[in-house]
Scaffold this active site. Structure first.
Site, short mmCIF file in Angstrom:
data_model
loop_
_atom_site.label_atom_id
_atom_site.label_comp_id
_atom_site.label_asym_id
_atom_site.label_seq_id
_atom_site.Cartn_x
_atom_site.Cartn_y
_atom_site.Cartn_z
N TYR A 27 0.99 -1.16 0.01
CA TYR A 27 0.06 0.02 -0.18
C TYR A 27 0.73 1.36 0.13
CZ TYR A 27 -3.92 -3.37 1.02
OH TYR A 27 -4.81 -4.36 1.00
N HIS B 245 -8.95 1.77 -5.52
CA HIS B 245 -8.46 0.62 -4.73
C HIS B 245 -6.88 1.25 -5.02
CE1 HIS B 245 -11.67 -1.75 -3.78
NE2 HIS B 245 -12.04 -1.44 -5.12
O1 CA2 Z 1 -6.07 -1.77 -2.69
C1 CA2 Z 1 -7.19 -1.39 -1.97
O2 CA2 Z 1 -7.10 0.07 -1.83
C2 CA2 Z 1 -8.05 -2.17 -1.22
O3 CA2 Z 1 -9.38 -1.73 -0.96
C3 CA2 Z 1 -7.29 -1.97 0.24
C4 CA2 Z 1 -8.11 -3.15 1.21
C5 CA2 Z 1 -8.22 -4.67 0.47
O4 CA2 Z 1 -8.92 -5.42 1.36
C6 CA2 Z 1 -8.76 -4.57 -0.85
O5 CA2 Z 1 -8.83 -5.74 -1.31
C7 CA2 Z 1 -8.36 -3.55 -1.74
C8 CA2 Z 1 -7.32 -3.30 2.60
C9 CA2 Z 1 -7.22 -1.96 3.32
C10 CA2 Z 1 -6.33 -2.23 4.45
O6 CA2 Z 1 -5.36 -1.28 4.37
C11 CA2 Z 1 -4.14 -1.71 4.89
C12 CA2 Z 1 -3.25 -0.57 4.76
C13 CA2 Z 1 -1.95 -0.89 5.69
C14 CA2 Z 1 -1.57 -2.15 6.24
C15 CA2 Z 1 -2.60 -2.98 6.36
C16 CA2 Z 1 -3.97 -2.61 5.60
#
Ligand code: CA2
Length: 145
Positions: A24, A101
């Site tokens: 991310y 996303h």
């Molecule tokens: O790629 C994206 O923006 C997502 O929406 C992020 C979600 C994931 O479940 C989708 O499949 C794709 C997860 C958000 C969690 O974000 C985090 C950020 C840093 C560390 C852990 C989780």
């Protein structure tokens, strides 16, 4: 017509910049909100933001947007792949919305390929990192009268 957008970030996006930078990136949620707010200002909108780890809180914020927002930018987090209720909230308020996303959900686990929003989002931005939020605003704004 209101010149305000609502930015919605769903579960776990408060961890941006703190965990999992390989997936991310290193930007924080505050950075994302600034990027989106700056992009909104460039097209004449102000921005309200919400991040919550609770589905019902997100749904209430979407319902409230009906009163004074013209569109929604949303990264629903994991609810993308699970939530009919979030889809119903977004279609229920009849505001154009952009689904964002950060990661390329089509290049990860199979379960991330399906989105309950895919056929009702006015704009979808996938895999552009956090700059995807600015792209979403730029593509959504012209759809708002
Ligand atoms: O790629 C994206 O923006 C997502 O929406 C992020 C979600 C994931 O479940 C989708 O499949 C794709 C997860 C958000 C969690 O974000 C985090 C950020 C840093 C560390 C852990 C989780």
């Amino acid at each position: 017509m209101s010149r305000r957008l609502l930015l919605v970030n769903g579960p776990n996006l408060n961890l941006l910049g703190i965990r999992d930078p390989a997936t991310y990136g290193t930007s924080t949620l505050a950075d994302v909100e600034k990027i989106t707010s700056d992009a909104a200002a460039q097209v004449g909108f102000d921005l309200r933001t919400i991040q919550s780890n609770h589905e019902g809180v997100l749904i209430d914020a979407i319902h409230a947007a009906r009163e004074d927002c013209a569109g929604i930018v949303i990264n629903p987090g994991g609810l993308t792949h699970t939530s009919v209720a979030l889809r119903d909230a977004l279609t229920g308020v009849s505001l154009p919305f952009a689904e964002v996303h950060i990661s390329d959900v089509n290049a990860r686990e199979e379960f991330r390929r399906f989105s309950y929003l895919h056929d009702v989002a006015a704009v979808r931005v996938i895999g552009e990192g956090v700059t995807g939020y600015a792209t979403a605003v730029a593509r959504l704004a012209p759809l708002i009268p």
